[in-house]
Motif scaffolding. Sequence first.
Motif, mmCIF file in Angstrom:
data_model
loop_
_atom_site.group_PDB
_atom_site.id
_atom_site.type_symbol
_atom_site.label_atom_id
_atom_site.label_comp_id
_atom_site.label_asym_id
_atom_site.label_seq_id
_atom_site.Cartn_x
_atom_site.Cartn_y
_atom_site.Cartn_z
ATOM 1 N N THR A 7 0.782 -1.305 0.023
ATOM 2 C CA THR A 7 0.041 0.030 -0.025
ATOM 3 C C THR A 7 1.145 0.996 0.005
ATOM 4 O O THR A 7 1.666 1.239 0.974
ATOM 5 C CB THR A 7 -1.125 0.047 1.239
ATOM 6 N N VAL A 8 0.730 2.103 -0.934
ATOM 7 C CA VAL A 8 1.490 3.370 -1.342
ATOM 8 C C VAL A 8 0.670 4.529 -0.871
ATOM 9 O O VAL A 8 -0.338 4.763 -1.245
ATOM 10 C CB VAL A 8 1.797 3.523 -2.655
ATOM 11 N N ALA A 96 -8.336 3.699 2.611
ATOM 12 C CA ALA A 96 -8.209 4.641 3.771
ATOM 13 C C ALA A 96 -6.693 4.934 3.810
ATOM 14 O O ALA A 96 -6.137 6.060 4.357
ATOM 15 C CB ALA A 96 -8.923 4.297 4.812
ATOM 16 N N ASP A 97 -5.778 3.785 3.624
ATOM 17 C CA ASP A 97 -4.203 4.123 3.743
ATOM 18 C C ASP A 97 -3.361 4.459 2.588
ATOM 19 O O ASP A 97 -2.220 4.560 2.547
ATOM 20 C CB ASP A 97 -3.631 2.898 4.613
ATOM 21 N N GLY A 98 -4.008 4.615 1.682
ATOM 22 C CA GLY A 98 -3.444 4.768 0.331
ATOM 23 C C GLY A 98 -3.602 3.914 -0.815
ATOM 24 O O GLY A 98 -5.009 3.514 -0.991
ATOM 25 N N VAL A 99 -3.135 3.834 -1.575
ATOM 26 C CA VAL A 99 -3.180 2.923 -3.055
ATOM 27 C C VAL A 99 -2.635 1.556 -2.732
ATOM 28 O O VAL A 99 -1.533 1.414 -2.835
ATOM 29 C CB VAL A 99 -2.664 3.771 -4.160
ATOM 30 N N GLU A 100 -3.685 0.512 -2.750
ATOM 31 C CA GLU A 100 -3.124 -1.063 -2.506
ATOM 32 C C GLU A 100 -2.760 -1.160 -4.135
ATOM 33 O O GLU A 100 -3.607 -1.344 -4.875
ATOM 34 C CB GLU A 100 -4.257 -1.728 -1.856
ATOM 35 N N ILE A 101 -1.583 -1.759 -4.224
ATOM 36 C CA ILE A 101 -1.219 -2.385 -5.393
ATOM 37 C C ILE A 101 -1.049 -3.926 -5.141
ATOM 38 O O ILE A 101 -0.244 -4.267 -4.319
ATOM 39 C CB ILE A 101 0.384 -1.710 -5.875
ATOM 40 N N ILE A 102 -1.810 -4.654 -5.915
ATOM 41 C CA ILE A 102 -1.814 -5.996 -6.186
ATOM 42 C C ILE A 102 -1.104 -6.472 -7.328
ATOM 43 O O ILE A 102 -1.756 -6.256 -8.561
ATOM 44 C CB ILE A 102 -3.081 -6.736 -5.855
ATOM 45 N N GLU A 103 -0.322 -7.408 -7.352
ATOM 46 C CA GLU A 103 0.478 -7.565 -8.720
ATOM 47 C C GLU A 103 0.721 -9.127 -8.567
ATOM 48 O O GLU A 103 1.209 -9.786 -7.580
ATOM 49 C CB GLU A 103 2.079 -7.046 -8.772
ATOM 50 N N SER A 104 -0.003 -9.896 -9.595
ATOM 51 C CA SER A 104 0.116 -11.398 -9.695
ATOM 52 C C SER A 104 0.748 -11.757 -11.112
ATOM 53 O O SER A 104 0.705 -10.944 -12.032
ATOM 54 C CB SER A 104 -1.355 -11.798 -9.751
ATOM 55 N N PHE A 105 1.881 -12.502 -10.921
ATOM 56 C CA PHE A 105 2.660 -12.887 -12.097
ATOM 57 C C PHE A 105 2.756 -14.329 -12.222
ATOM 58 O O PHE A 105 2.950 -15.033 -11.510
ATOM 59 C CB PHE A 105 3.844 -12.088 -12.213
ATOM 60 N N TRP A 120 10.384 -9.441 -7.018
ATOM 61 C CA TRP A 120 9.259 -8.776 -7.406
ATOM 62 C C TRP A 120 8.772 -7.737 -6.150
ATOM 63 O O TRP A 120 8.528 -6.795 -6.550
ATOM 64 C CB TRP A 120 8.292 -9.554 -7.847
ATOM 65 N N GLN A 121 8.682 -8.344 -5.026
ATOM 66 C CA GLN A 121 8.401 -7.713 -3.890
ATOM 67 C C GLN A 121 9.456 -6.552 -3.736
ATOM 68 O O GLN A 121 9.142 -5.363 -3.065
ATOM 69 C CB GLN A 121 8.157 -8.754 -2.633
ATOM 70 N N ALA A 122 10.518 -6.710 -3.686
ATOM 71 C CA ALA A 122 11.499 -5.600 -3.650
ATOM 72 C C ALA A 122 11.481 -4.523 -4.403
ATOM 73 O O ALA A 122 11.676 -3.622 -4.239
ATOM 74 C CB ALA A 122 13.287 -6.278 -3.685
ATOM 75 N N ILE A 123 11.341 -4.822 -5.801
ATOM 76 C CA ILE A 123 10.831 -3.893 -6.800
ATOM 77 C C ILE A 123 9.766 -2.938 -6.393
ATOM 78 O O ILE A 123 9.472 -1.827 -6.303
ATOM 79 C CB ILE A 123 10.637 -4.124 -8.209
ATOM 80 N N LEU A 124 8.513 -3.736 -5.887
ATOM 81 C CA LEU A 124 7.483 -2.965 -5.482
ATOM 82 C C LEU A 124 7.599 -2.256 -4.263
ATOM 83 O O LEU A 124 7.186 -0.968 -3.984
ATOM 84 C CB LEU A 124 6.289 -4.171 -5.331
ATOM 85 N N ASP A 125 8.430 -2.681 -3.440
ATOM 86 C CA ASP A 125 8.670 -1.951 -1.939
ATOM 87 C C ASP A 125 9.574 -0.668 -2.493
ATOM 88 O O ASP A 125 9.384 0.333 -1.951
ATOM 89 C CB ASP A 125 9.691 -2.792 -1.248
ATOM 90 N N ASN A 126 10.537 -0.848 -3.412
ATOM 91 C CA ASN A 126 11.192 0.319 -3.942
ATOM 92 C C ASN A 126 10.377 1.546 -4.391
ATOM 93 O O ASN A 126 10.278 2.528 -4.360
ATOM 94 C CB ASN A 126 12.150 0.000 -5.183
ATOM 95 N N PHE A 127 9.004 0.824 -5.371
ATOM 96 C CA PHE A 127 8.163 1.795 -5.829
ATOM 97 C C PHE A 127 7.605 2.543 -4.797
ATOM 98 O O PHE A 127 7.242 3.683 -4.814
ATOM 99 C CB PHE A 127 7.094 1.031 -6.773
#
Length: 134
Positions: A7-8, A96-105, A120-127
């Motif tokens: 969540t961003v 309520a906490d921001g934008v939840e990004i869910i990525e499935s691959f 992939w989680q590390a890249i999402l965490d960097n984002f």
Amino acid sequence: MITIKNTVNASLDKVWNFWNTPEHITKWSFASPDWHTPYAEADLREGGKFKSTMAAKDGSMSFDFGGEFTLVKPNEALSYVMGDGRKVEITFTETADGVEIIESFDPESQNPEEMQRAGWQAILDNFKNYAENN
């Protein structure tokens, strides 16, 4: 499929823009500090192609990551097929906490699934870090 999420704490418009604009992609799309993404392009439309080059900062190796968008719903969802035929689905949901990004691959067969999930989680965490701090 492997699914990751985060969540961003940023607006939906900002998250969508930072996720899809090459000038931003080059600043967050890598899994560790010793890598970077010196090049990115994206034709953000169904049937449009994208490509980014991920490279070790020491120049020892690099690879292109790319594919074709199969679904583009602004501020809501993206789907694409990578060059090797694997599929990726991403949703962007305001909470309520921001934008939840869910990525499935779809996983590839050369590396353990847990290693792929971690990368992939590390890249999402960097984002998340980039979008919240820029």
